[in-house]
Design a protein around this motif. Structure first.
Motif, PDB file in Angstrom:
ATOM      1  N   ARG A  99      63.560 -51.356 124.880  1.00  9.36           N
ATOM      2  CA  ARG A  99      64.796 -51.698 124.149  1.00  9.36           C
ATOM      3  C   ARG A  99      65.980 -50.965 124.764  1.00  9.36           C
ATOM      4  NH1 ARG A  99      67.117 -50.430 118.626  1.00  9.36           N
ATOM      5  NH2 ARG A  99      69.183 -51.374 118.782  1.00  9.36           N
ATOM      6  N   ASP A 100      67.017 -51.711 125.078  1.00  9.07           N
ATOM      7  CA  ASP A 100      68.255 -51.111 125.577  1.00  9.07           C
ATOM      8  C   ASP A 100      69.329 -51.226 124.502  1.00  9.07           C
ATOM      9  OD1 ASP A 100      70.007 -53.600 125.982  1.00  9.07           O
ATOM     10  OD2 ASP A 100      68.247 -54.134 127.195  1.00  9.07           O
ATOM     11  N   VAL A 140      65.480 -67.384 129.281  1.00  2.69           N
ATOM     12  CA  VAL A 140      65.457 -66.087 129.956  1.00  2.69           C
ATOM     13  C   VAL A 140      64.287 -65.948 130.924  1.00  2.69           C
ATOM     14  CG1 VAL A 140      66.742 -64.886 128.161  1.00  2.69           C
ATOM     15  CG2 VAL A 140      64.241 -65.089 127.969  1.00  2.69           C
ATOM     16  N   PHE A 141      63.177 -66.677 130.687  1.00  4.01           N
ATOM     17  CA  PHE A 141      62.008 -66.565 131.566  1.00  4.01           C
ATOM     18  C   PHE A 141      61.940 -67.681 132.607  1.00  4.01           C
ATOM     19  CE2 PHE A 141      60.598 -64.307 127.683  1.00  4.01           C
ATOM     20  CZ  PHE A 141      60.332 -63.078 128.247  1.00  4.01           C
ATOM     21  N   ASP A 142      62.971 -68.538 132.676  1.00  3.72           N
ATOM     22  CA  ASP A 142      63.011 -69.586 133.700  1.00  3.72           C
ATOM     23  C   ASP A 142      63.353 -68.973 135.049  1.00  3.72           C
ATOM     24  OD1 ASP A 142      62.437 -71.343 131.732  1.00  3.72           O
ATOM     25  OD2 ASP A 142      64.452 -72.214 131.589  1.00  3.72           O
ATOM     26  N   ARG A 143      62.786 -69.569 136.087  1.00  2.00           N
ATOM     27  CA  ARG A 143      63.044 -69.067 137.437  1.00  2.00           C
ATOM     28  C   ARG A 143      64.498 -69.339 137.836  1.00  2.00           C
ATOM     29  NH1 ARG A 143      57.526 -71.060 140.616  1.00  2.00           N
ATOM     30  NH2 ARG A 143      56.086 -69.754 139.414  1.00  2.00           N
ATOM     31  N   GLY A 192      73.251 -57.172 124.684  1.00  2.00           N
ATOM     32  CA  GLY A 192      72.295 -58.111 124.088  1.00  2.00           C
ATOM     33  C   GLY A 192      72.348 -59.476 124.751  1.00  2.00           C
ATOM     34  N   ILE A 193      71.565 -60.397 124.205  1.00  2.00           N
ATOM     35  CA  ILE A 193      71.461 -61.753 124.757  1.00  2.00           C
ATOM     36  C   ILE A 193      71.871 -62.739 123.685  1.00  2.00           C
ATOM     37  CG2 ILE A 193      69.905 -63.442 125.806  1.00  2.00           C
ATOM     38  CD1 ILE A 193      68.113 -61.148 126.651  1.00  2.00           C
ATOM     39  N   PRO A 194      72.808 -63.642 123.987  1.00  2.00           N
ATOM     40  CA  PRO A 194      73.186 -64.651 122.989  1.00  2.00           C
ATOM     41  C   PRO A 194      71.991 -65.507 122.590  1.00  2.00           C
ATOM     42  CG  PRO A 194      74.769 -64.572 124.785  1.00  2.00           C
ATOM     43  CD  PRO A 194      73.614 -63.733 125.205  1.00  2.00           C
ATOM     44  N   LEU A 216      61.341 -61.806 124.568  1.00  2.00           N
ATOM     45  CA  LEU A 216      62.605 -61.086 124.729  1.00  2.00           C
ATOM     46  C   LEU A 216      63.569 -61.592 123.676  1.00  2.00           C
ATOM     47  CD1 LEU A 216      64.293 -59.071 126.398  1.00  2.00           C
ATOM     48  CD2 LEU A 216      64.988 -60.987 127.849  1.00  2.00           C
ATOM     49  N   GLY A 217      64.144 -60.659 122.918  1.00  2.00           N
ATOM     50  CA  GLY A 217      65.039 -61.070 121.849  1.00  2.00           C
ATOM     51  C   GLY A 217      65.971 -59.955 121.458  1.00  2.00           C
TER      52      GLY A 217
END
Length: 465
Positions: A391-392, A405-408, A396-398, A441-442
């Protein structure tokens, strides 16, 4: 053809066996009839005989049957004496051909009888019963052989008719079996023909993904279902390969273009004798080094993604102390983010997988956290019960970007200016999947700033023995 051949063999065996049984039965009836004739009728004592040196001469002496007689006898009697003379009773009309074995050999009155196949003088076939007897010529009684004959031409004609009938029935059976076998085979193999056509079409046009309709649940239906699954998998594999090549080409084009531009500028300045200012030249060389590092990173990521497709990927799976892997990744992460605080709580956990790939996956998560953490920020790392969380406390991610996020090669529009190839999280997802785990990832679970990555791997807290 195989069905017709099998039926032909079966019919042939049955027909021959039936014909032999019928033949045996008919000839047995002739035997029984000859035995019955001897026991019930025979020549009888005192019955007058007409003899001659040859059958023809003896028949010439036989008087015709009286008018008050019921007709010619059913059986043909013939007596052969020791001197070769032949005698016939009254009413005899036919004579059999005498052979050497017909001469008297046993004692008169012997109950032992022998049978042989023979012929009448006119050529008709007959079954002959031979019995020892005696005849009186004047005052002398001499040994003789009684030949009782019964025509077998009727039996032979019946056997011939039966053979023709069975041959006809066998021929019709073979033809019918061949036609039925062809119809059944064509009906049963029609899906196979269809499947063969589809395979030939794919081999000719390379249009993978083509499927065929599946009907029923038999072996052909299972084969068709398996083929459809294989064709769909091939189509998906080709689509992924095409997309990977296109994405890789797109990502490689930008650093290569920048490198070419800088190299052309350096070559032109040297060719024209107009040296660039030292600070400009140093900045260009720094940019070229950064572009080379980006290319190196991109190529390494591509190679990492291609590893799951290699045949020997199962050979590197072993027992991995995942807590030690996380510890090594933390050491490298601290070097990449010296101003950040790493709050770690790592407990023992052993998994099965590729040690190098798992370490690369954890490093990618930490790099992602380092990249988006604010200066002097905190990165929380927890490994408890096979659940690793990173966790950072960054932006964050919208929510609308989470599905990608896991797509190449996918990168958030807000982070396009940051270094990276967009393959790091893809490598994480692929590695975790190969190890039998799950990754997500969320947003931060407490609703605070930052994002949290979670990896769950099957394993145990103690090292397997």
């Amino acid at each position: 053809m195989l069905t017709a051949a099998a039926v032909a063999v079966a019919i042939a065996v049955v027909s021959v066996a039936s014909w032999l049984l019928v033949r045996e039965k008919l000839y047995q009836e002739v035997h029984d009839s000859l035995d019955k004739a001897y026991q019930q009728e025979g020549l009888g004592p005192g019955r007058q005989l007409y003899c001659g040196s040859t059958p023809e001469a003896a028949l010439a002496k036989v008087p015709p049957v009286p008018d008050d007689h019921f007709g010619p006898p059913k059986y043909d009697y013939q007596v052969v004496t020791a001197d070769g003379s032949v005698c016939f009773p009254m009413g005899a009309t036919k004579a059999v051909v005498v052979r050497t074995g017909d001469l008297p050999s046993g004692a008169p009155g012997s109950k032992t009888a022998t049978y042989r196949a023979g012929n009448y003088l006119n050529g008709d076939s007959a079954l002959i019963r031979r019995t020892a007897t005696s005849v009186r010529s004047g005052t002398v009684e001499q040994r003789a052989t009684l030949l009782t004959a019964l025509p077998t031409s009727g039996v032979e004609e019946s056997l011939k008719s039966l053979a023709l009938l069975m041959a006809g029935v066998a021929g019709l059976g073979v033809i019918g079996a061949g036609v039925a076998g062809r119809v059944v085979a064509r009906s049963a193999l029609k899906p196979v023909d269809h499947l063969t056509g589809v395979v030939e079409h794919i081999a000719r046009t390379e249009e993978v993904g083509t499927t065929i309709p599946v009907h029923g649940q038999d072996e052909i239906a299972r084969l068709s279902t398996s083929f459809n699954s294989m064709s769909t998998a091939l189509a998906n594999s080709r689509e992924r390969q095409t997309r990977l090549i296109a994405d890789a080409g797109h990502e490689l084009r930008t650093p290569l273009t920048s490198l070419r531009t800088n190299v052309d500028l350096l070559i032109r300045s040297d060719a024209q004798g107009r040296a660039l200012p030292p600070e400009t030249r140093a900045r260009m060389l720094g940019n070229m080094k950064a572009q080379m590092q980006e290319l190196t990173l991109l190529i390494g990521d591509l190679l990492q993604l291609s590893r799951p497709d290699t045949p020997n990927r199962e050979a590197v799976r072993t027992v991995v102390p995942f807590h030690e892997t996380v510890g090594r990744a933390l050491e490298r992460g601290r070097l990449r983010g010296p101003s950040l605080v790493f709050d770690a709580d790592v407990r023992p956990w052993y998994v099965h997988g590729d040690p190098a790939a798992l370490e690369r996956a954890v490093i990618n998560l930490l790099d992602n956290a380092v990249k988006y953490s604010p200066p002097a920020g905190t990165i929380e790392v927890r490994l408890q019960g096979g659940r690793l969380t990173v966790r950072d406390h960054g932006p964050g991610i919208p929510a609308e970007e989470l599905p990608y996020v896991f797509d190449r090669f996918w990168r958030s529009p807000s982070s396009r200016q940051l270094p990276g190839s967009g393959l790091g999280l893809s490598i994480v997802a692929q590695t975790v999947q190969d190890a039998g785990g799950q990754v997500s990832l969320g947003p931060a679970p407490d609703g605070g700033p930052g994002a949290q990555a979670v990896i769950v791997l099957p394993g145990q807290p103690e090292e397997p023995r």
